[in-house]
Design a protein around this motif. Structure first.
Motif, PDB file in Angstrom:
ATOM      1  N   VAL A   1       4.988  21.347  13.244  1.00  0.00           N
ATOM      2  CA  VAL A   1       6.147  21.531  14.117  1.00  0.00           C
ATOM      3  C   VAL A   1       7.138  22.422  13.379  1.00  0.00           C
ATOM      4  O   VAL A   1       7.506  22.130  12.244  1.00  0.00           O
ATOM      5  CB  VAL A   1       6.823  20.181  14.442  1.00  0.00           C
ATOM      6  CG1 VAL A   1       8.025  20.385  15.360  1.00  0.00           C
ATOM      7  CG2 VAL A   1       5.837  19.197  15.041  1.00  0.00           C
ATOM      8  N   VAL A   2       7.538  23.503  14.009  1.00  0.00           N
ATOM      9  CA  VAL A   2       8.559  24.371  13.432  1.00  0.00           C
ATOM     10  C   VAL A   2       9.825  24.207  14.256  1.00  0.00           C
ATOM     11  O   VAL A   2       9.798  24.316  15.486  1.00  0.00           O
ATOM     12  CB  VAL A   2       8.111  25.843  13.389  1.00  0.00           C
ATOM     13  CG1 VAL A   2       9.276  26.755  13.025  1.00  0.00           C
ATOM     14  CG2 VAL A   2       6.975  26.019  12.390  1.00  0.00           C
TER      15      VAL A   2
ATOM     16  N   GLU B   1      15.152  30.414  20.661  1.00  0.00           N
ATOM     17  CA  GLU B   1      13.827  30.847  21.090  1.00  0.00           C
ATOM     18  C   GLU B   1      13.311  31.932  20.149  1.00  0.00           C
ATOM     19  O   GLU B   1      14.092  32.700  19.592  1.00  0.00           O
ATOM     20  CB  GLU B   1      13.877  31.408  22.521  1.00  0.00           C
ATOM     21  CG  GLU B   1      14.252  30.404  23.581  1.00  0.00           C
ATOM     22  CD  GLU B   1      13.144  29.416  23.891  1.00  0.00           C
ATOM     23  OE1 GLU B   1      11.954  29.751  23.728  1.00  0.00           O
ATOM     24  OE2 GLU B   1      13.467  28.289  24.301  1.00  0.00           O
ATOM     25  N   VAL B   2      11.990  31.990  19.986  1.00  0.00           N
ATOM     26  CA  VAL B   2      11.397  33.004  19.121  1.00  0.00           C
ATOM     27  C   VAL B   2      10.534  33.947  19.949  1.00  0.00           C
ATOM     28  O   VAL B   2      10.040  33.577  21.013  1.00  0.00           O
ATOM     29  CB  VAL B   2      10.551  32.362  17.986  1.00  0.00           C
ATOM     30  CG1 VAL B   2      11.405  31.461  17.125  1.00  0.00           C
ATOM     31  CG2 VAL B   2       9.356  31.619  18.529  1.00  0.00           C
ATOM     32  N   THR B   3      10.344  35.134  19.451  1.00  0.00           N
ATOM     33  CA  THR B   3       9.473  36.102  20.117  1.00  0.00           C
ATOM     34  C   THR B   3       8.017  35.713  19.880  1.00  0.00           C
ATOM     35  O   THR B   3       7.712  34.897  18.992  1.00  0.00           O
ATOM     36  CB  THR B   3       9.704  37.518  19.551  1.00  0.00           C
ATOM     37  OG1 THR B   3       9.299  37.523  18.170  1.00  0.00           O
ATOM     38  CG2 THR B   3      11.158  37.953  19.691  1.00  0.00           C
ATOM     39  N   GLN B   4       7.116  36.312  20.621  1.00  0.00           N
ATOM     40  CA  GLN B   4       5.692  36.057  20.415  1.00  0.00           C
ATOM     41  C   GLN B   4       5.262  36.488  19.023  1.00  0.00           C
ATOM     42  O   GLN B   4       4.471  35.809  18.371  1.00  0.00           O
ATOM     43  CB  GLN B   4       4.845  36.783  21.470  1.00  0.00           C
ATOM     44  CG  GLN B   4       3.363  36.495  21.369  1.00  0.00           C
ATOM     45  CD  GLN B   4       3.036  35.030  21.618  1.00  0.00           C
ATOM     46  OE1 GLN B   4       3.506  34.451  22.586  1.00  0.00           O
ATOM     47  NE2 GLN B   4       2.234  34.431  20.741  1.00  0.00           N
TER      48      GLN B   4
ATOM     49  N   LEU C   1       4.796  32.475  12.350  1.00  0.00           N
ATOM     50  CA  LEU C   1       5.028  31.082  11.949  1.00  0.00           C
ATOM     51  C   LEU C   1       3.733  30.272  12.045  1.00  0.00           C
ATOM     52  O   LEU C   1       3.472  29.423  11.183  1.00  0.00           O
ATOM     53  CB  LEU C   1       6.125  30.459  12.811  1.00  0.00           C
ATOM     54  CG  LEU C   1       7.525  31.026  12.583  1.00  0.00           C
ATOM     55  CD1 LEU C   1       8.480  30.562  13.673  1.00  0.00           C
ATOM     56  CD2 LEU C   1       8.045  30.647  11.209  1.00  0.00           C
ATOM     57  N   CYS C   2       2.919  30.547  13.040  1.00  0.00           N
ATOM     58  CA  CYS C   2       1.617  29.884  13.155  1.00  0.00           C
ATOM     59  C   CYS C   2       0.724  30.254  11.975  1.00  0.00           C
ATOM     60  O   CYS C   2      -0.013  29.410  11.455  1.00  0.00           O
ATOM     61  CB  CYS C   2       0.962  30.254  14.485  1.00  0.00           C
ATOM     62  SG  CYS C   2      -0.514  29.293  14.861  1.00  0.00           S
TER      63      CYS C   2
ATOM     64  N   ILE D   1       6.646  24.821  18.475  1.00  0.00           N
ATOM     65  CA  ILE D   1       7.990  25.163  18.035  1.00  0.00           C
ATOM     66  C   ILE D   1       8.965  24.336  18.850  1.00  0.00           C
ATOM     67  O   ILE D   1       8.873  24.286  20.080  1.00  0.00           O
ATOM     68  CB  ILE D   1       8.278  26.666  18.187  1.00  0.00           C
ATOM     69  CG1 ILE D   1       7.394  27.453  17.227  1.00  0.00           C
ATOM     70  CG2 ILE D   1       9.761  26.959  17.941  1.00  0.00           C
ATOM     71  CD1 ILE D   1       7.648  28.926  17.163  1.00  0.00           C
ATOM     72  N   GLU D   2       9.862  23.666  18.152  1.00  0.00           N
ATOM     73  CA  GLU D   2      10.915  22.877  18.782  1.00  0.00           C
ATOM     74  C   GLU D   2      12.218  23.643  18.653  1.00  0.00           C
ATOM     75  O   GLU D   2      12.614  24.014  17.545  1.00  0.00           O
ATOM     76  CB  GLU D   2      11.067  21.517  18.090  1.00  0.00           C
ATOM     77  CG  GLU D   2       9.908  20.578  18.289  1.00  0.00           C
ATOM     78  CD  GLU D   2       9.827  20.018  19.696  1.00  0.00           C
ATOM     79  OE1 GLU D   2      10.844  20.039  20.423  1.00  0.00           O
ATOM     80  OE2 GLU D   2       8.740  19.562  20.057  1.00  0.00           O
ATOM     81  N   ILE D   3      12.877  23.875  19.780  1.00  0.00           N
ATOM     82  CA  ILE D   3      14.169  24.543  19.770  1.00  0.00           C
ATOM     83  C   ILE D   3      15.239  23.451  19.723  1.00  0.00           C
ATOM     84  O   ILE D   3      15.280  22.582  20.584  1.00  0.00           O
ATOM     85  CB  ILE D   3      14.360  25.416  21.026  1.00  0.00           C
ATOM     86  CG1 ILE D   3      13.187  26.386  21.213  1.00  0.00           C
ATOM     87  CG2 ILE D   3      15.706  26.143  20.970  1.00  0.00           C
ATOM     88  CD1 ILE D   3      12.936  27.306  20.057  1.00  0.00           C
TER      89      ILE D   3
END
Length: 150
Positions: A69-70, A75-78, A84-85, A104-106
């Motif tokens: 979990v990040v 929000e992050v871009t693709q 991050l993955c 990803i948790e915002i």
């Protein structure tokens, strides 16, 4: 590909957490939490794969399941998601008989709570959301002088 500086902030038998920074001694942009459920994976761990032809739900599981979990404040871009993955994959992809997932948790609170004094309540909230029954807020402060907090 971006280079992240990783600072481990917690190291337990079943949970590890890292700050991910763009550079040395600057505020972290992300927090990565690795949760080892120490149980076989199920199709419930991957709801996006349900009802897909060729994926047998009753024979799905491997011996273990780990979730990465990040936490991000926005929000992050693709492209950032993929990077991050890749970071999480560096820890998890070579484990035999282990499936892992990445989310990803915002959480807007992370923008203000991205230091050691404030991060543990946020980590606890994430663990609860992902149904992991561990109370990290009760770890004695002196344990953080060691490599492991066990």
């Amino acid at each position: 590909m971006r280079n992240f500086y990783l600072n481990r902030i917690i190291n337990l038998n079943t949970v590890e957490a890292y700050f991910l920074r763009e550079g040395y001694l600057i505020s972290p942009e992300y927090c990565m939490i690795l949760i080892d459920y120490k149980r076989p994976s199920t199709i419930e761990d991957f709801p996006h794969l349900k009802n897909i032809n060729g994926i047998p739900e009753d024979e799905f599981g491997d011996d273990n399941f780990i979730k990465a979990v990040v936490v991000s404040s926005k929000e992050v871009t693709q492209e950032t998601y993929d990077q991050l993955c890749t970071v999480a994959g560096g820890f998890l992809e070579d484990k035999e008989e282990c499936r892992w997932s990445f989310v990803i948790e915002i959480d807007a609170d992370f923008k203000q709570k991205n230091n050691l004094n404030d991060i543990f309540s946020l980590l606890q909230k994430i663990l609860k959301k992902h149904q992991y029954p561990l109370n990290i807020e009760n770890i004695p402060e002196e344990k953080f002088n060691f490599l492991s907090q066990e």
